[in-house]
Design an enzyme around this catalytic site. Structure first.
Site, PDB file in Angstrom:
ATOM      1  NE  ARG A  62      -1.549  -1.262   4.011  1.00 24.88           N
ATOM      2  CZ  ARG A  62      -1.946  -1.804   5.031  1.00 24.88           C
ATOM      3  NH1 ARG A  62      -1.682  -1.029   6.198  1.00 24.88           N
ATOM      4  NH2 ARG A  62      -2.362  -3.049   5.347  1.00 24.88           N
ATOM      5  CG  ASP A 104       7.542  -7.763  12.300  1.00 26.85           C
ATOM      6  OD1 ASP A 104       7.370  -7.785  13.437  1.00 26.85           O
ATOM      7  OD2 ASP A 104       8.241  -6.562  11.677  1.00 26.85           O
ATOM      8  CB  SER A 119      10.404  11.360   6.445  1.00 28.57           C
ATOM      9  OG  SER A 119       9.561  12.639   7.055  1.00 28.57           O
ATOM     10  CB  SER A 152       9.868  13.385  10.099  1.00 33.14           C
ATOM     11  OG  SER A 152       8.744  13.917   9.718  1.00 33.14           O
ATOM     12  CE1 TYR A 207       8.054  10.144  10.768  1.00 30.91           C
ATOM     13  CE2 TYR A 207       7.708   7.865  10.780  1.00 30.91           C
ATOM     14  CZ  TYR A 207       7.724   8.889  10.074  1.00 30.91           C
ATOM     15  OH  TYR A 207       7.602   8.896   8.527  1.00 30.91           O
ATOM     16  CE  LYS A 257      10.287   7.151   8.184  1.00 28.83           C
ATOM     17  NZ  LYS A 257      10.430   6.370   6.992  1.00 28.83           N
ATOM     18  CB  THR A 302       2.357  15.863   4.931  1.00 28.26           C
ATOM     19  OG1 THR A 302       3.114  16.418   5.804  1.00 28.26           O
ATOM     20  CG2 THR A 302       1.190  15.215   5.299  1.00 28.26           C
TER      21      THR A 302
HETATM   22  C1  RM4 Z   1       6.131  11.881   7.580  1.00 28.93           C
HETATM   23  C2  RM4 Z   1       5.939  13.152   7.845  1.00 28.93           C
HETATM   24  C3  RM4 Z   1       4.511  13.558   7.565  1.00 28.93           C
HETATM   25  C4  RM4 Z   1       3.522  12.611   8.345  1.00 28.93           C
HETATM   26  C5  RM4 Z   1       4.159  11.013   8.275  1.00 28.93           C
HETATM   27  C6  RM4 Z   1       3.201  10.199   8.850  1.00 28.93           C
HETATM   28  O1  RM4 Z   1       7.271  11.533   7.664  1.00 28.93           O
HETATM   29  O2  RM4 Z   1       5.975  13.296   9.177  1.00 28.93           O
HETATM   30  O3  RM4 Z   1       4.232  14.759   8.160  1.00 28.93           O
HETATM   31  O4  RM4 Z   1       2.250  12.969   8.109  1.00 28.93           O
HETATM   32  O5  RM4 Z   1       5.185  11.082   7.954  1.00 28.93           O
END
Ligand code: RM4
Length: 262
Positions: A16, A71, A152, A154, A165, A169, A197
């Protein structure tokens, strides 16, 4: 479109979202074999089956698919992925290390299990599969390949409910930088993609918050949330020979979300 003509592509978390879009885009660009990792529960099993049909239709039967459930936090899964891919296709040219979770949570009350599970899936899982596939890419003839780590935005900025999280990343970004140095001598390129995002299952609940959604869209220079195929294109570029001199790099794919301070 044949940027990946005759390439064998391996993708984790492929049933997905971004992983699925990368699988479809790889088939569109001429990949002949896909080794697709997925979690293996009932839901992802059904998703993988429909993805196989979609890829068969998209590639007119040109692209074969091998699904590998498991997993990703379990290092055995990465061994299984490489074994299945090599048995089916003889080699692995591209790895898209994409599997990841983001259970948004308040920091001070977060159970250690949430931190541990997020780290185990996102960072340990990436380490295991990157190491397993890199060993295969080193031993195969011709030697080499392209590894893409899904980090990310992030990795560069924080999130109030992502204290568990964002370090994972940042870790994936750093891992790609060091792996680029460790693996260049084997003609293995390692790069990081930093999605912004992207609207998928991972943030459906979070973005159901109207205020959060509108804030994110307003801050995104291109004026919309990302879609999985916005990420799949840059992934195919880094996987392809168009990027044959690109390693140790990081590519933001965020519609301008990161830069938009003022
Ligand atoms: C991404 C980032 C996005 C968030 C997703 C879950 O790395 O942080 O903003 O919506 O993760």
């Amino acid at each position: 479109m044949t940027l990946l003509a005759d390439k064998i592509v391996c993708i984790t978390g492929s049933s997905r979202g971004i992983g699925r879009a990368c699988a479809v885009e790889s088939a569109k660009h001429g990949a002949t074999g896909l080794t697709l990792h997925y979690f293996g529960d009932e839901e992802s099993e059904a998703e993988l089956q429909s993805l196989k049909e979609e890829i068969y239709a998209t590639s007119h039967g040109h692209c074969r698919v091998v699904g590998v459930p498991g997993d990703i936090a379990d290092s055995e899964t990465s061994q299984k992925i490489v074994k299945a891919g090599v048995e089916a296709f003889g080699r692995i040219d591209v790895l898209v290390s994409n599997a990841g979770i983001c259970p948004f949570a308040e920091f001070l009350t977060m159970p250690h299990a949430t931190w541990e599970r997020t780290r185990q899936v996102n960072l340990d899982g990436s380490f295991y599969v990157v190491q397993a596939v890199a060993n295969q890419m080193k031993s195969q003839v011709p030697q080499g390949g392209s590894i893409i780590g899904l980090a990310s935005i992030s990795a560069l900025v924080g999130g109030e409910f992502q204290c568990h999280y964002t370090p994972t990343k940042a870790g994936i970004l750093s891992m790609m930088q060091s792996c680029a140095i460790a693996l260049g001598k084997y003609n293995i390129r390692c790069n990081a993609i930093l999605p912004g995002t992207i609207a998928t299952d991972i943030n459906k609940e979070d973005l159901a918050n109207k205020e959060k959604r509108e804030y994110t869209i307003k801050r995104t220079v291109l004026g919309r949330l990302g879609a999985p195929d916005d990420v799949a294109g840059p992934v195919v570029f880094l996987a392809s020979d168009l990027a044959k001199y690109v390693t140790g790099a990081q590519l933001l794919v965020d519609g301008g979300l990161f830069v938009n301070l003022q």
